[in-house]
Design an enzyme around this catalytic site. Sequence first.
Site, PDB file in Angstrom:
ATOM      1  N   LYS A 168       0.979  -1.218   0.040  1.00 36.27           N
ATOM      2  CA  LYS A 168       0.005  -0.035   0.105  1.00 36.27           C
ATOM      3  C   LYS A 168       0.929   1.349  -0.052  1.00 36.27           C
ATOM      4  CE  LYS A 168      -0.944   2.019   3.769  1.00 36.27           C
ATOM      5  NZ  LYS A 168       0.146   2.671   4.271  1.00 36.27           N
ATOM      6  N   HIS A 198      -1.100  -4.584   5.644  1.00 40.94           N
ATOM      7  CA  HIS A 198      -0.485  -5.609   6.557  1.00 40.94           C
ATOM      8  C   HIS A 198      -1.403  -5.808   8.094  1.00 40.94           C
ATOM      9  CE1 HIS A 198       0.969  -1.968   8.510  1.00 40.94           C
ATOM     10  NE2 HIS A 198       1.342  -2.419   9.587  1.00 40.94           N
ATOM     11  N   LYS A 202      -2.447  -9.116  10.771  1.00 46.13           N
ATOM     12  CA  LYS A 202      -2.072  -9.097  12.163  1.00 46.13           C
ATOM     13  C   LYS A 202      -3.132 -10.142  12.795  1.00 46.13           C
ATOM     14  CE  LYS A 202      -1.052  -4.527  12.588  1.00 46.13           C
ATOM     15  NZ  LYS A 202       0.248  -4.371  13.177  1.00 46.13           N
ATOM     16  N   GLU A 236      -0.308   6.488  17.089  1.00 54.13           N
ATOM     17  CA  GLU A 236       1.112   6.188  17.305  1.00 54.13           C
ATOM     18  C   GLU A 236       1.908   7.168  17.801  1.00 54.13           C
ATOM     19  OE1 GLU A 236       2.350   4.433  13.373  1.00 54.13           O
ATOM     20  OE2 GLU A 236       0.941   5.875  12.595  1.00 54.13           O
ATOM     21  N   ASP A 255      -2.749   7.395   3.965  1.00 52.43           N
ATOM     22  CA  ASP A 255      -1.510   6.444   4.681  1.00 52.43           C
ATOM     23  C   ASP A 255      -2.463   5.685   5.670  1.00 52.43           C
ATOM     24  OD1 ASP A 255       0.725   5.789   5.266  1.00 52.43           O
ATOM     25  OD2 ASP A 255       1.028   6.809   7.151  1.00 52.43           O
ATOM     26  N   HIS A 260      -5.924   0.668   6.458  1.00 53.44           N
ATOM     27  CA  HIS A 260      -6.030   0.173   7.804  1.00 53.44           C
ATOM     28  C   HIS A 260      -7.200   0.476   8.441  1.00 53.44           C
ATOM     29  CE1 HIS A 260      -1.779  -0.652   6.694  1.00 53.44           C
ATOM     30  NE2 HIS A 260      -1.233   0.457   7.475  1.00 53.44           N
ATOM     31  N   LYS A 357      -0.518  10.616  14.464  1.00 51.70           N
ATOM     32  CA  LYS A 357       0.908  10.490  14.938  1.00 51.70           C
ATOM     33  C   LYS A 357       1.277  11.292  16.187  1.00 51.70           C
ATOM     34  CE  LYS A 357       2.466   8.676  10.605  1.00 51.70           C
ATOM     35  NZ  LYS A 357       2.561   7.117  10.925  1.00 51.70           N
ATOM     36  N   LYS A 362       1.582   4.321  21.433  1.00 49.80           N
ATOM     37  CA  LYS A 362       1.212   3.516  20.579  1.00 49.80           C
ATOM     38  C   LYS A 362      -0.120   2.674  20.836  1.00 49.80           C
ATOM     39  CE  LYS A 362       2.620   0.238  17.006  1.00 49.80           C
ATOM     40  NZ  LYS A 362       2.412   0.837  15.561  1.00 49.80           N
TER      41      LYS A 362
END
Length: 508
Positions: A168, A198, A202, A236, A255, A260, A357, A362
């Site tokens: 991605k 991804h 998980k 994050e 992003d 996600h 961010k 996290k």
Amino acid sequence: MNKKYFEVVKSGMSKAKPPESCTVVIFGATGDLTHRELVPALYALRCMNLMPESFAIIGYARRDWSDDKFRQEMHAAVKKESDCKEEQWQEFAGHLHFVVGNFNDEPSAGYADLRERIEQIRETEHIADNVLFHLAVPPEFYGDIIQRLGASSLAASKKGWRRVIIEKPFGRDRKSAVTLDREIHKVFHETQIFRVDHFLGKETVQNMLVFRFANPGFEPIWNRNYIDNVQITVAEELGIGTRANFYEKTGVLRDMIQNHVLQLLCMTAIEPPVTFDAASLRTETNKVLQSICSVNIEEDVVLGQYGPGSLDGQEVRGYRGENNVQEKSTTPTYAALKVTLDNWRWADVPFYLRTGKRMPRKLTEVNIEFKPTPHLMFPVNRKEGMNRNHLTFRLQPDEGIIYNFLAKQPGAELVLRPVNLNFGYNTAFGIEEPPSAYQWLLFDAMEGDQTLFPRADWIDNAWSIVDPIVERWEAKPWLKLPNYKSGTWGPAKADELLKRDGKKWNNY
Ligand code: BG6
């Protein structure tokens, strides 16, 4: 990762047999993803005997590296990620090779070298004629590489399979994603294309489906009658690090939200698929996206950008102070959205999504807030909203599932306190953290199983949700940036988004 970890994970695999013999070619082999994820994942698979009996991993990139240099670099990378035993490493390292070439080389240059090298290694190592190409490169190179794979006859074989993994972001909007898809389809058939998100690899994300569909307890109440709202948080602590060139053009909506975060929404809202296979799962997740009502941008979207602040007692720069970021950049690093789904199960249930961010820590989780009990006979301070149950899928870190409910505090008086029922990977399975997403994604791609890879129509639909917000923001940002300090949970407006509905974020 240590011996015990490999034993536990392997014992949890019913198939537990290696894929058939193949060569994995990694484009962008000197890059960050190869170091941090791809080679450590392939090494972990090898340690569990889940790599093919005969295989090769060929790195392709423009740096003038030898096989030895590639092996040394990867050794250091694997050591960072796992408890790497010398003997096991030496065996694995023998499968690593390197070819120097540019992504936009003529088919007769780097790509011809690559073809020659694949054939030569295949012959000496007795590897079957199966090749998996992994494009771990900046997205602008996808088209070039795919076209050259076709032109240099690397993408087809009469004797074995060819597959391609594409990272991605898939395109930068719907239009470019459709164009990219067309380019890829000139060379590869849909069954050969593995588009990565991804998050789907998980363990904890897959466990959401198992929790819902392998257990009868919650499914009957998994709907608008019992669920008040859903909160999805992907926070994050990290800033953009050295990725400014990529991030300035991308921003949080492309992003994180387009992929996600929407995947997590799909895993929460999905209807039971008929079977756990690629066709059923992909069809059902696509239906979730199709049912998302168009987002009211003015009312229901908050974007933000981190300013200077402090994290873990350290002063950190704001986004505009990061290297290679424009002084007046309006690239958002935070997004909060309220969305609703137009279907029988979810009508009127708000889904609050947020990701950013430089937040305090996290934390990736999906929080389900149930409706309150209709009548509470016990003495409880209703203002605290205590008579609600929460179910939290803690996706990372401290992976697990937590059910929060009221219990009687010991004592003569009847006092109620919220308590947790806690499932953690550590206590239940004896491993500190679950296997990396890339282990399963690479394993599945070698197996030819597309279940955990989004289909083109899902990606299209996800862009259709995000495109109008991006376009509107890029035409005229409606908020003054920066609007949150590093080390905080985002802009105040994101709190207002929920306050307006009488709710608040599940912060810790
Ligand atoms: C990537 C994004 O896809 O996911 C990054 O490009 C982000 O910006 C990362 O940091 C988060 O992944 P994880 O697995 O660390 O939650």
